[in-house]
Design a protein around this motif. Structure first.
Motif, PDB file in Angstrom:
ATOM      1  N   ALA A  43       0.802  -1.047  -0.070  1.00  0.00           N
ATOM      2  CA  ALA A  43      -0.120   0.101   0.015  1.00  0.00           C
ATOM      3  C   ALA A  43       0.800   1.350  -0.130  1.00  0.00           C
ATOM      4  O   ALA A  43       0.582   2.340  -0.355  1.00  0.00           O
ATOM      5  N   CYS A  44       1.971   1.172   0.729  1.00  0.00           N
ATOM      6  CA  CYS A  44       2.658   2.467   1.052  1.00  0.00           C
ATOM      7  C   CYS A  44       3.827   2.568  -0.245  1.00  0.00           C
ATOM      8  O   CYS A  44       4.809   3.200   0.003  1.00  0.00           O
ATOM      9  N   MET A  45       3.674   2.084  -1.319  1.00  0.00           N
ATOM     10  CA  MET A  45       4.738   2.066  -2.578  1.00  0.00           C
ATOM     11  C   MET A  45       4.858   3.587  -2.769  1.00  0.00           C
ATOM     12  O   MET A  45       3.898   4.377  -3.103  1.00  0.00           O
ATOM     13  N   ILE A  46       6.190   3.950  -2.953  1.00  0.00           N
ATOM     14  CA  ILE A  46       6.394   5.430  -3.402  1.00  0.00           C
ATOM     15  C   ILE A  46       7.629   5.117  -4.672  1.00  0.00           C
ATOM     16  O   ILE A  46       8.382   4.043  -4.577  1.00  0.00           O
ATOM     17  N   LYS A  47       7.717   6.312  -5.264  1.00  0.00           N
ATOM     18  CA  LYS A  47       8.754   6.459  -6.280  1.00  0.00           C
ATOM     19  C   LYS A  47       9.613   7.419  -6.058  1.00  0.00           C
ATOM     20  O   LYS A  47       9.302   8.398  -5.621  1.00  0.00           O
ATOM     21  N   VAL A  48      11.021   6.970  -5.913  1.00  0.00           N
ATOM     22  CA  VAL A  48      11.852   7.937  -5.424  1.00  0.00           C
ATOM     23  C   VAL A  48      12.310   8.556  -6.622  1.00  0.00           C
ATOM     24  O   VAL A  48      13.016   8.099  -7.559  1.00  0.00           O
ATOM     25  N   ILE A  49      12.222   9.968  -6.993  1.00  0.00           N
ATOM     26  CA  ILE A  49      12.613  10.856  -7.887  1.00  0.00           C
ATOM     27  C   ILE A  49      13.993  11.230  -7.881  1.00  0.00           C
ATOM     28  O   ILE A  49      14.866  11.227  -8.858  1.00  0.00           O
ATOM     29  N   ASP A  50      14.452  11.622  -6.729  1.00  0.00           N
ATOM     30  CA  ASP A  50      15.892  12.251  -6.520  1.00  0.00           C
ATOM     31  C   ASP A  50      16.362  11.756  -5.021  1.00  0.00           C
ATOM     32  O   ASP A  50      15.341  11.809  -4.239  1.00  0.00           O
ATOM     33  N   GLY A  51      17.439  11.384  -4.734  1.00  0.00           N
ATOM     34  CA  GLY A  51      17.992  11.172  -3.508  1.00  0.00           C
ATOM     35  C   GLY A  51      17.783   9.650  -2.855  1.00  0.00           C
ATOM     36  O   GLY A  51      17.735   9.407  -1.812  1.00  0.00           O
ATOM     37  N   ALA A  52      17.761   8.749  -4.029  1.00  0.00           N
ATOM     38  CA  ALA A  52      17.479   7.347  -3.352  1.00  0.00           C
ATOM     39  C   ALA A  52      18.508   6.823  -2.387  1.00  0.00           C
ATOM     40  O   ALA A  52      18.167   6.103  -1.676  1.00  0.00           O
ATOM     41  N   GLU A  53      19.847   7.535  -2.700  1.00  0.00           N
ATOM     42  CA  GLU A  53      20.930   7.177  -1.671  1.00  0.00           C
ATOM     43  C   GLU A  53      20.547   7.633  -0.121  1.00  0.00           C
ATOM     44  O   GLU A  53      21.531   7.195   0.699  1.00  0.00           O
ATOM     45  N   ASN A  54      19.884   8.451   0.102  1.00  0.00           N
ATOM     46  CA  ASN A  54      19.447   9.106   1.164  1.00  0.00           C
ATOM     47  C   ASN A  54      18.181   8.552   2.243  1.00  0.00           C
ATOM     48  O   ASN A  54      17.850   9.050   2.880  1.00  0.00           O
ATOM     49  N   LEU A  55      17.852   7.233   1.431  1.00  0.00           N
ATOM     50  CA  LEU A  55      17.064   6.423   2.221  1.00  0.00           C
ATOM     51  C   LEU A  55      17.844   5.264   2.749  1.00  0.00           C
ATOM     52  O   LEU A  55      18.921   4.738   2.195  1.00  0.00           O
ATOM     53  N   THR A  56      17.305   4.462   3.896  1.00  0.00           N
ATOM     54  CA  THR A  56      17.961   3.335   4.417  1.00  0.00           C
ATOM     55  C   THR A  56      17.960   2.347   3.086  1.00  0.00           C
ATOM     56  O   THR A  56      17.042   2.227   2.438  1.00  0.00           O
ATOM     57  N   SER A  57      19.016   1.383   3.181  1.00  0.00           N
ATOM     58  CA  SER A  57      19.276   0.600   1.839  1.00  0.00           C
ATOM     59  C   SER A  57      17.906  -0.623   1.996  1.00  0.00           C
ATOM     60  O   SER A  57      17.415  -1.044   3.235  1.00  0.00           O
ATOM     61  N   MET A  58      17.745  -1.211   0.998  1.00  0.00           N
ATOM     62  CA  MET A  58      16.650  -2.163   1.032  1.00  0.00           C
ATOM     63  C   MET A  58      17.134  -3.478   1.502  1.00  0.00           C
ATOM     64  O   MET A  58      17.961  -4.145   1.293  1.00  0.00           O
ATOM     65  N   GLY A  59      15.971  -4.064   2.474  1.00  0.00           N
ATOM     66  CA  GLY A  59      16.612  -5.346   3.124  1.00  0.00           C
ATOM     67  C   GLY A  59      15.936  -6.266   1.849  1.00  0.00           C
ATOM     68  O   GLY A  59      15.311  -6.236   0.844  1.00  0.00           O
ATOM     69  N   ASP A  60      16.451  -7.605   2.355  1.00  0.00           N
ATOM     70  CA  ASP A  60      15.973  -8.696   1.425  1.00  0.00           C
ATOM     71  C   ASP A  60      14.647  -8.978   1.403  1.00  0.00           C
ATOM     72  O   ASP A  60      13.929  -9.145   0.054  1.00  0.00           O
ATOM     73  N   ASP A  61      13.796  -8.706   2.315  1.00  0.00           N
ATOM     74  CA  ASP A  61      12.185  -8.790   2.245  1.00  0.00           C
ATOM     75  C   ASP A  61      11.795  -7.717   1.292  1.00  0.00           C
ATOM     76  O   ASP A  61      10.768  -8.076   0.664  1.00  0.00           O
ATOM     77  N   GLU A  62      12.081  -6.361   1.769  1.00  0.00           N
ATOM     78  CA  GLU A  62      11.551  -5.658   0.623  1.00  0.00           C
ATOM     79  C   GLU A  62      11.828  -5.777  -0.978  1.00  0.00           C
ATOM     80  O   GLU A  62      11.226  -5.509  -1.600  1.00  0.00           O
ATOM     81  N   LYS A  63      13.050  -6.327  -0.995  1.00  0.00           N
ATOM     82  CA  LYS A  63      13.715  -6.464  -2.397  1.00  0.00           C
ATOM     83  C   LYS A  63      12.742  -7.586  -2.884  1.00  0.00           C
ATOM     84  O   LYS A  63      12.155  -7.648  -3.892  1.00  0.00           O
ATOM     85  N   ASP A  64      12.502  -8.862  -2.346  1.00  0.00           N
ATOM     86  CA  ASP A  64      11.681  -9.621  -2.726  1.00  0.00           C
ATOM     87  C   ASP A  64      10.279  -9.240  -2.954  1.00  0.00           C
ATOM     88  O   ASP A  64       9.681  -9.558  -3.935  1.00  0.00           O
ATOM     89  N   PHE A  65       9.821  -8.496  -1.978  1.00  0.00           N
ATOM     90  CA  PHE A  65       8.462  -8.174  -2.318  1.00  0.00           C
ATOM     91  C   PHE A  65       8.226  -7.131  -3.483  1.00  0.00           C
ATOM     92  O   PHE A  65       7.516  -7.373  -4.350  1.00  0.00           O
TER      93      PHE A  65
END
Ligand code: FES
Length: 93
Positions: A43-65
């Motif tokens: 439900a909370c899906m967002i698109k990162v337009i700029d600054g993706a490196e400024n968010l905590t990195s993706m865990g395996d569960d998020e990647k898989d989902f």
């Protein structure tokens, strides 16, 4: 402080380092929707337009989902993100 710009809402919000995006969204009434709050519903899906490196990195569960959702590379689950720097996002359709 870091700036989160939400283009969908035409809003820029300042938050402290490591602030959870889910808390920011609830406190500032953004259009990001939340369901499970645990990386399992999308439900909370967002698109990162700029600054993706400024968010905590993706865990395996998020990647898989996101892979099962056929998400675009710039999409993230807001409930899984903490803010580490300035970032610009939009709410995914
Ligand atoms: S709220 Fe369900 S995946 Fe983020």
């Amino acid at each position: 402080m870091h700036k989160i710009t939400i283009t969908t809402d035409d809003k820029t919000i300042e938050v402290r380092d490591q602030y959870p995006m889910i808390d920011m969204s609830e406190e500032h009434d953004t259009s990001i929707l939340f369901g499970c709050r645990d990386g399992a519903c999308g439900a909370c899906m967002i698109k990162v337009i700029d600054g993706a490196e400024n968010l905590t990195s993706m865990g395996d569960d998020e990647k898989d989902f996101l892979a099962t959702m056929a998400a675009e590379p710039e999409e993230r689950l807001a409930c899984q993100c903490k803010v580490l720097g300035d970032v610009k996002i939009e709410v995914s359709e």
